[in-house]
Design a protein around this motif. Structure first.
Motif, PDB file in Angstrom:
ATOM      1  N   ALA A  74       0.823  -1.218   0.000  1.00 23.46           N
ATOM      2  CA  ALA A  74       0.000   0.000   0.000  1.00 23.46           C
ATOM      3  C   ALA A  74       0.854   1.264   0.000  1.00 23.46           C
ATOM      4  CB  ALA A  74      -0.946   0.006   1.198  1.00 23.46           C
ATOM      5  N   SER A  75       2.157   1.125   0.171  1.00 20.85           N
ATOM      6  CA  SER A  75       3.027   2.303   0.177  1.00 20.85           C
ATOM      7  C   SER A  75       3.552   2.647  -1.219  1.00 20.85           C
ATOM      8  CB  SER A  75       4.194   2.097   1.149  1.00 20.85           C
ATOM      9  OG  SER A  75       5.143   1.187   0.617  1.00 20.85           O
ATOM     10  N   VAL A  76       3.033   1.973  -2.257  1.00 23.64           N
ATOM     11  CA  VAL A  76       3.491   2.247  -3.620  1.00 23.64           C
ATOM     12  C   VAL A  76       3.220   3.709  -3.959  1.00 23.64           C
ATOM     13  CG1 VAL A  76       1.343   1.498  -4.763  1.00 23.64           C
ATOM     14  CG2 VAL A  76       3.522   1.383  -5.990  1.00 23.64           C
ATOM     15  N   ASN A  77       4.200   4.354  -4.592  1.00 27.95           N
ATOM     16  CA  ASN A  77       4.100   5.774  -4.894  1.00 27.95           C
ATOM     17  C   ASN A  77       4.772   6.046  -6.231  1.00 27.95           C
ATOM     18  OD1 ASN A  77       4.255   8.548  -5.082  1.00 27.95           O
ATOM     19  ND2 ASN A  77       4.927   8.845  -2.970  1.00 27.95           N
ATOM     20  N   THR A  78       3.969   6.480  -7.218  1.00 26.54           N
ATOM     21  CA  THR A  78       4.511   6.843  -8.525  1.00 26.54           C
ATOM     22  C   THR A  78       4.439   8.345  -8.772  1.00 26.54           C
ATOM     23  OG1 THR A  78       2.380   6.584  -9.638  1.00 26.54           O
ATOM     24  CG2 THR A  78       3.792   4.612  -9.490  1.00 26.54           C
ATOM     25  N   GLY A  79       3.938   9.083  -7.782  1.00 26.39           N
ATOM     26  CA  GLY A  79       3.798  10.525  -7.933  1.00 26.39           C
ATOM     27  C   GLY A  79       2.477  10.946  -8.557  1.00 26.39           C
ATOM     28  N   VAL A  80       1.623   9.970  -8.891  1.00 27.87           N
ATOM     29  CA  VAL A  80       0.303  10.268  -9.456  1.00 27.87           C
ATOM     30  C   VAL A  80      -0.719   9.504  -8.618  1.00 27.87           C
ATOM     31  CG1 VAL A  80      -1.188  10.106 -11.498  1.00 27.87           C
ATOM     32  CG2 VAL A  80       1.273  10.576 -11.773  1.00 27.87           C
ATOM     33  N   ASP A  81      -1.514  10.230  -7.827  1.00 21.15           N
ATOM     34  CA  ASP A  81      -2.446   9.591  -6.885  1.00 21.15           C
ATOM     35  C   ASP A  81      -3.380   8.595  -7.558  1.00 21.15           C
ATOM     36  OD1 ASP A  81      -1.314  11.027  -4.823  1.00 21.15           O
ATOM     37  OD2 ASP A  81      -2.893  12.562  -4.780  1.00 21.15           O
ATOM     38  N   LYS A  82      -3.947   8.959  -8.698  1.00 21.43           N
ATOM     39  CA  LYS A  82      -4.895   8.085  -9.386  1.00 21.43           C
ATOM     40  C   LYS A  82      -4.215   6.773  -9.807  1.00 21.43           C
ATOM     41  CE  LYS A  82      -8.473   8.211 -12.904  1.00 21.43           C
ATOM     42  NZ  LYS A  82      -9.176   9.006 -13.904  1.00 21.43           N
ATOM     43  N   ARG A  83      -3.010   6.869 -10.330  1.00 20.66           N
ATOM     44  CA  ARG A  83      -2.265   5.665 -10.727  1.00 20.66           C
ATOM     45  C   ARG A  83      -1.916   4.826  -9.498  1.00 20.66           C
ATOM     46  NH1 ARG A  83       1.968   7.200 -14.523  1.00 20.66           N
ATOM     47  NH2 ARG A  83       2.981   8.179 -12.748  1.00 20.66           N
ATOM     48  N   ASP A  84      -1.531   5.482  -8.401  1.00 19.92           N
ATOM     49  CA  ASP A  84      -1.188   4.743  -7.180  1.00 19.92           C
ATOM     50  C   ASP A  84      -2.388   3.962  -6.662  1.00 19.92           C
ATOM     51  OD1 ASP A  84       1.299   5.882  -7.452  1.00 19.92           O
ATOM     52  OD2 ASP A  84       1.007   7.357  -5.852  1.00 19.92           O
ATOM     53  N   GLU A  85      -3.565   4.573  -6.692  1.00 17.88           N
ATOM     54  CA  GLU A  85      -4.780   3.872  -6.249  1.00 17.88           C
ATOM     55  C   GLU A  85      -5.060   2.673  -7.147  1.00 17.88           C
ATOM     56  OE1 GLU A  85      -6.334   4.226  -3.356  1.00 17.88           O
ATOM     57  OE2 GLU A  85      -4.773   5.711  -2.971  1.00 17.88           O
ATOM     58  N   PHE A  92      -3.745  -4.877  -9.879  1.00 18.03           N
ATOM     59  CA  PHE A  92      -2.289  -5.006  -9.782  1.00 18.03           C
ATOM     60  C   PHE A  92      -1.892  -5.653  -8.449  1.00 18.03           C
ATOM     61  CE2 PHE A  92      -2.785  -1.916 -13.166  1.00 18.03           C
ATOM     62  CZ  PHE A  92      -1.860  -2.380 -14.100  1.00 18.03           C
ATOM     63  N   PHE A  93      -1.497  -4.862  -7.452  1.00 19.44           N
ATOM     64  CA  PHE A  93      -0.969  -5.429  -6.209  1.00 19.44           C
ATOM     65  C   PHE A  93      -2.034  -6.012  -5.287  1.00 19.44           C
ATOM     66  CE2 PHE A  93       2.490  -2.375  -7.230  1.00 19.44           C
ATOM     67  CZ  PHE A  93       3.509  -3.306  -7.365  1.00 19.44           C
ATOM     68  N   ASP A  94      -3.268  -5.559  -5.399  1.00 21.34           N
ATOM     69  CA  ASP A  94      -4.349  -5.980  -4.496  1.00 21.34           C
ATOM     70  C   ASP A  94      -3.870  -5.849  -3.046  1.00 21.34           C
ATOM     71  OD1 ASP A  94      -6.732  -6.873  -3.503  1.00 21.34           O
ATOM     72  OD2 ASP A  94      -6.672  -8.830  -4.488  1.00 21.34           O
ATOM     73  N   ALA A  95      -3.503  -4.626  -2.698  1.00 21.35           N
ATOM     74  CA  ALA A  95      -2.879  -4.345  -1.401  1.00 21.35           C
ATOM     75  C   ALA A  95      -3.755  -4.709  -0.211  1.00 21.35           C
ATOM     76  CB  ALA A  95      -2.474  -2.877  -1.322  1.00 21.35           C
ATOM     77  N   ALA A  96      -5.067  -4.676  -0.367  1.00 24.35           N
ATOM     78  CA  ALA A  96      -5.953  -5.054   0.744  1.00 24.35           C
ATOM     79  C   ALA A  96      -5.820  -6.541   1.057  1.00 24.35           C
ATOM     80  CB  ALA A  96      -7.393  -4.707   0.400  1.00 24.35           C
ATOM     81  N   LYS A  97      -5.611  -7.346   0.038  1.00 23.58           N
ATOM     82  CA  LYS A  97      -5.497  -8.802   0.213  1.00 23.58           C
ATOM     83  C   LYS A  97      -4.048  -9.253   0.431  1.00 23.58           C
ATOM     84  CE  LYS A  97      -7.017 -13.088  -1.982  1.00 23.58           C
ATOM     85  NZ  LYS A  97      -7.682 -13.650  -3.180  1.00 23.58           N
ATOM     86  N   PHE A  98      -3.123  -8.630  -0.296  1.00 23.69           N
ATOM     87  CA  PHE A  98      -1.697  -9.006  -0.229  1.00 23.69           C
ATOM     88  C   PHE A  98      -0.898  -7.789   0.230  1.00 23.69           C
ATOM     89  CE2 PHE A  98      -3.609 -11.450  -3.774  1.00 23.69           C
ATOM     90  CZ  PHE A  98      -3.528 -12.721  -3.211  1.00 23.69           C
ATOM     91  N   SER A  99      -0.917  -7.543   1.523  1.00 28.51           N
ATOM     92  CA  SER A  99      -0.387  -6.282   2.062  1.00 28.51           C
ATOM     93  C   SER A  99       1.135  -6.210   2.099  1.00 28.51           C
ATOM     94  CB  SER A  99      -0.944  -6.043   3.468  1.00 28.51           C
ATOM     95  OG  SER A  99      -0.571  -7.113   4.323  1.00 28.51           O
ATOM     96  N   THR A 100       1.819  -7.356   2.048  1.00 33.26           N
ATOM     97  CA  THR A 100       3.281  -7.314   2.142  1.00 33.26           C
ATOM     98  C   THR A 100       3.942  -8.009   0.967  1.00 33.26           C
ATOM     99  OG1 THR A 100       3.382  -9.331   3.468  1.00 33.26           O
ATOM    100  CG2 THR A 100       3.285  -7.256   4.671  1.00 33.26           C
TER     101      THR A 100
END
Length: 190
Positions: A74-85, A92-100
């Motif tokens: 969830a800490s992914v940061n590309t400098g574009v909020d919409k793309r990060d979400e 892509f990462f499914d950060a809610a399910k695969f947090s690490t």
């Protein structure tokens, strides 16, 4: 009895001479970056901003090092909020399910002066695969602020997002399958 005592003392001294040293990452002086190709014509870069790593070694040249890394997707940061979400979403990462994401080294092989090939298990998006990364040990110094030993490393490599089931609805012509990784860090001796 003297021979047994001497033998036990020798074993104890030998074991203490091989004590492993743990090096903890200095978060203020570390970064984990990646880049992909978008539409085959541009490079998009990003980083993970919440991660931690340790290096454990007996030898001062780190030729026997073990590398352990954990990052928060969830800490992914590309400098574009919409793309990060979008990257955090199930597309892509499914950060809610695969947090690490984690990396645990399994072997290290010398590849030149202060250079190593480090193989280990990378777990990303719930999938664990062996990967080999290039590690450049940049040296050890005494940190002038803390007065403690510090070591520097640069890690580079390329993985395929398809190996981890990331972004499978987005073909290579949209987002490259190959993801380049660059990590830099200073580590303090514990």
């Amino acid at each position: 009895m003297k021979k047994l005592t001497f033998a036990l003392l020798f074993v104890a001294l030998s074991y203490s001479g091989m004590a492993q040293t743990v090096w903890k990452m200095d978060k203020a002086h570390a970064q984990l970056k990646f880049d992909v190709t978008h539409l085959g014509i541009s490079t998009v870069s990003g980083a993970f901003t919440d991660f931690d790593a340790t290096v454990t070694a007996e030898k001062p040249d780190f030729s026997d090092a073990k590398f352990d890394f954990t990052g928060q997707t969830a800490s992914v940061n590309t400098g574009v909020d919409k793309r990060d979400e979008h990257l955090k979403s199930p597309d892509f990462f499914d950060a809610a399910k695969f947090s690490t994401l984690t990396f645990k080294s399994t072997s290290v092989k010398k590849a030149g002066a202060n250079k190593y090939k480090v193989t280990g298990d990378l777990t990303l998006h719930g999938v664990t695969k062996p990967v080999t990364l290039d590690v450049w040990y940049r040296g050890t110094i005494t940190n002038p602020m803390s007065k403690k030993p510090g070591a520097g490393f640069r890690v580079t490599g390329t993985i395929k997002r398809s190996d981890f089931g990331i972004g499978s609805n987005f073909p290579n012509t949209v987002v490259s399958d190959e993801v380049n990784i660059v990590a830099d860090g200073e580590f303090g001796k514990e």
